[in-house]
Design a protein around this motif. Sequence first.
Motif, PDB file in Angstrom:
ATOM      1  N   ARG A 118       7.595 -26.034  19.587  1.00  0.00           N
ATOM      2  CA  ARG A 118       6.614 -25.247  18.838  1.00  0.00           C
ATOM      3  C   ARG A 118       7.125 -24.924  17.437  1.00  0.00           C
ATOM      4  O   ARG A 118       6.363 -24.940  16.465  1.00  0.00           O
ATOM      5  N   ALA A 119       8.419 -24.632  17.329  1.00  0.00           N
ATOM      6  CA  ALA A 119       8.999 -24.351  16.015  1.00  0.00           C
ATOM      7  C   ALA A 119       8.974 -25.589  15.139  1.00  0.00           C
ATOM      8  O   ALA A 119       8.661 -25.529  13.934  1.00  0.00           O
ATOM      9  N   ARG A 120       9.269 -26.746  15.714  1.00  0.00           N
ATOM     10  CA  ARG A 120       9.245 -27.998  14.965  1.00  0.00           C
ATOM     11  C   ARG A 120       7.812 -28.295  14.480  1.00  0.00           C
ATOM     12  O   ARG A 120       7.616 -28.698  13.331  1.00  0.00           O
ATOM     13  N   ASP A 121       6.836 -28.063  15.336  1.00  0.00           N
ATOM     14  CA  ASP A 121       5.443 -28.288  14.946  1.00  0.00           C
ATOM     15  C   ASP A 121       5.043 -27.373  13.791  1.00  0.00           C
ATOM     16  O   ASP A 121       4.337 -27.793  12.866  1.00  0.00           O
ATOM     17  N   ALA A 122       5.484 -26.114  13.852  1.00  0.00           N
ATOM     18  CA  ALA A 122       5.142 -25.161  12.790  1.00  0.00           C
ATOM     19  C   ALA A 122       5.764 -25.576  11.465  1.00  0.00           C
ATOM     20  O   ALA A 122       5.123 -25.490  10.403  1.00  0.00           O
ATOM     21  N   LEU A 123       7.007 -26.050  11.498  1.00  0.00           N
ATOM     22  CA  LEU A 123       7.670 -26.494  10.276  1.00  0.00           C
ATOM     23  C   LEU A 123       7.006 -27.759   9.709  1.00  0.00           C
ATOM     24  O   LEU A 123       6.870 -27.907   8.496  1.00  0.00           O
ATOM     25  N   GLN A 124       6.593 -28.647  10.572  1.00  0.00           N
ATOM     26  CA  GLN A 124       5.864 -29.825  10.114  1.00  0.00           C
ATOM     27  C   GLN A 124       4.534 -29.425   9.481  1.00  0.00           C
ATOM     28  O   GLN A 124       4.107 -30.013   8.472  1.00  0.00           O
ATOM     29  N   ARG A 125       3.927 -28.413  10.024  1.00  0.00           N
ATOM     30  CA  ARG A 125       2.629 -27.961   9.515  1.00  0.00           C
ATOM     31  C   ARG A 125       2.728 -27.451   8.080  1.00  0.00           C
ATOM     32  O   ARG A 125       1.786 -27.575   7.303  1.00  0.00           O
ATOM     33  N   VAL A 126       3.892 -26.884   7.726  1.00  0.00           N
ATOM     34  CA  VAL A 126       4.071 -26.378   6.354  1.00  0.00           C
ATOM     35  C   VAL A 126       4.832 -27.369   5.476  1.00  0.00           C
ATOM     36  O   VAL A 126       5.287 -27.033   4.391  1.00  0.00           O
ATOM     37  N   GLY A 127       4.983 -28.599   5.958  1.00  0.00           N
ATOM     38  CA  GLY A 127       5.593 -29.653   5.151  1.00  0.00           C
ATOM     39  C   GLY A 127       7.102 -29.660   5.129  1.00  0.00           C
ATOM     40  O   GLY A 127       7.712 -30.216   4.212  1.00  0.00           O
ATOM     41  N   LEU A 128       7.743 -29.092   6.155  1.00  0.00           N
ATOM     42  CA  LEU A 128       9.209 -29.032   6.196  1.00  0.00           C
ATOM     43  C   LEU A 128       9.784 -29.717   7.424  1.00  0.00           C
ATOM     44  O   LEU A 128      10.882 -29.381   7.868  1.00  0.00           O
ATOM     45  N   GLY A 129       9.055 -30.702   7.949  1.00  0.00           N
ATOM     46  CA  GLY A 129       9.568 -31.408   9.112  1.00  0.00           C
ATOM     47  C   GLY A 129      10.885 -32.110   8.854  1.00  0.00           C
ATOM     48  O   GLY A 129      11.671 -32.328   9.787  1.00  0.00           O
ATOM     49  N   HIS A 130      11.169 -32.429   7.586  1.00  0.00           N
ATOM     50  CA  HIS A 130      12.402 -33.126   7.235  1.00  0.00           C
ATOM     51  C   HIS A 130      13.560 -32.167   6.953  1.00  0.00           C
ATOM     52  O   HIS A 130      14.675 -32.621   6.670  1.00  0.00           O
ATOM     53  N   ARG A 131      13.316 -30.858   7.040  1.00  0.00           N
ATOM     54  CA  ARG A 131      14.344 -29.875   6.697  1.00  0.00           C
ATOM     55  C   ARG A 131      14.639 -28.927   7.851  1.00  0.00           C
ATOM     56  O   ARG A 131      15.183 -27.843   7.655  1.00  0.00           O
ATOM     57  N   ILE A 132      14.333 -29.340   9.064  1.00  0.00           N
ATOM     58  CA  ILE A 132      14.427 -28.407  10.187  1.00  0.00           C
ATOM     59  C   ILE A 132      15.861 -27.973  10.475  1.00  0.00           C
ATOM     60  O   ILE A 132      16.079 -26.890  11.016  1.00  0.00           O
ATOM     61  N   HIS A 133      16.839 -28.786  10.110  1.00  0.00           N
ATOM     62  CA  HIS A 133      18.226 -28.433  10.395  1.00  0.00           C
ATOM     63  C   HIS A 133      18.948 -27.850   9.177  1.00  0.00           C
ATOM     64  O   HIS A 133      20.163 -27.618   9.223  1.00  0.00           O
ATOM     65  N   ALA A 134      18.209 -27.595   8.116  1.00  0.00           N
ATOM     66  CA  ALA A 134      18.807 -27.030   6.901  1.00  0.00           C
ATOM     67  C   ALA A 134      18.976 -25.521   7.050  1.00  0.00           C
ATOM     68  O   ALA A 134      18.183 -24.849   7.717  1.00  0.00           O
ATOM     69  N   PHE A 135      20.028 -24.991   6.425  1.00  0.00           N
ATOM     70  CA  PHE A 135      20.254 -23.554   6.405  1.00  0.00           C
ATOM     71  C   PHE A 135      19.554 -22.952   5.182  1.00  0.00           C
ATOM     72  O   PHE A 135      19.396 -23.626   4.148  1.00  0.00           O
ATOM     73  N   PRO A 136      19.132 -21.696   5.260  1.00  0.00           N
ATOM     74  CA  PRO A 136      18.412 -21.077   4.150  1.00  0.00           C
ATOM     75  C   PRO A 136      19.143 -21.178   2.811  1.00  0.00           C
ATOM     76  O   PRO A 136      18.508 -21.314   1.765  1.00  0.00           O
ATOM     77  N   THR A 137      20.475 -21.122   2.842  1.00  0.00           N
ATOM     78  CA  THR A 137      21.232 -21.172   1.589  1.00  0.00           C
ATOM     79  C   THR A 137      21.111 -22.520   0.889  1.00  0.00           C
ATOM     80  O   THR A 137      21.426 -22.631  -0.298  1.00  0.00           O
ATOM     81  N   THR A 138      20.665 -23.550   1.598  1.00  0.00           N
ATOM     82  CA  THR A 138      20.506 -24.875   0.997  1.00  0.00           C
ATOM     83  C   THR A 138      19.045 -25.173   0.642  1.00  0.00           C
ATOM     84  O   THR A 138      18.743 -26.267   0.178  1.00  0.00           O
ATOM     85  N   LEU A 139      18.166 -24.211   0.879  1.00  0.00           N
ATOM     86  CA  LEU A 139      16.742 -24.398   0.604  1.00  0.00           C
ATOM     87  C   LEU A 139      16.352 -23.733  -0.708  1.00  0.00           C
ATOM     88  O   LEU A 139      16.930 -22.715  -1.097  1.00  0.00           O
ATOM     89  N   SER A 140      15.360 -24.287  -1.368  1.00  0.00           N
ATOM     90  CA  SER A 140      14.814 -23.649  -2.570  1.00  0.00           C
ATOM     91  C   SER A 140      14.008 -22.418  -2.160  1.00  0.00           C
ATOM     92  O   SER A 140      13.692 -22.216  -0.973  1.00  0.00           O
TER      93      SER A 140
END
Length: 224
Positions: A120-142
């Motif tokens: 469900r979490a993966r689906d939600a991240l894909q829904r907002v266009g972040l399916g390719h960043r699911i294993h990224a930590f917040p400090t590495t995200l814009s």
Amino acid sequence: MIALHQTELTYPGPPPVAALRPCDLTVHRGDFVTVVGPSGSGKSTFLNIVGLLDAPTGGRCLLDGIDTGRLDDPTRSALRGQRIGFVFQAFHLLPHRTALENVQLALVYRRVPRRMRADRARDALQRVGLGHRIHAFPTTLSGGERQRVAIARALVGRPSLLLCDEPTGNLDTATAAQVLDLLEELNAGGVTVVVITHDPEVARRGTRSLRIRDGVLTDAVVTP
């Protein structure tokens, strides 16, 4: 979806403070409503009532026909968890948890079985266009990506209402526009969206705009 009938909230004194004066409002399912006003105008009080964080001291607040002011705290909290997602100006992400783990945490509090959380979490991240960043930590995200994670976290519980409190306040103009585009896409997909803002540019994104000042809520025409 939301119906306010002479709804008000007064904080006890001395002296008493009328944070939200008696107001009437109907928000239909599928609406995109913006509420604009300066600091101290009553925006947070309005959000707290509609988001079932506070009960009104007068009038009624209905969510899907349920008079929320008559509910006890545990029942109101359960209804909030089932039907409302929140997005705030601060992202409130755990820095040592991945995007996927941050979104999954919202399901822990909703007591979703462990075996269902990751999908469900993966689906939600894909829904907002972040399916390719699911294993990224917040400090590495814009900043925009972090806000998208926060939106995914709000969506993962499959709410019917998304309440956003200054969701672009920490973002630059271009990134803010991308986040607002995403909210419009989610709204087009059936999510009812209410955005609290002090920014007229953000307010213009709504299909309906309200103005609040000194606790008085009115319909508004937002001009440049």
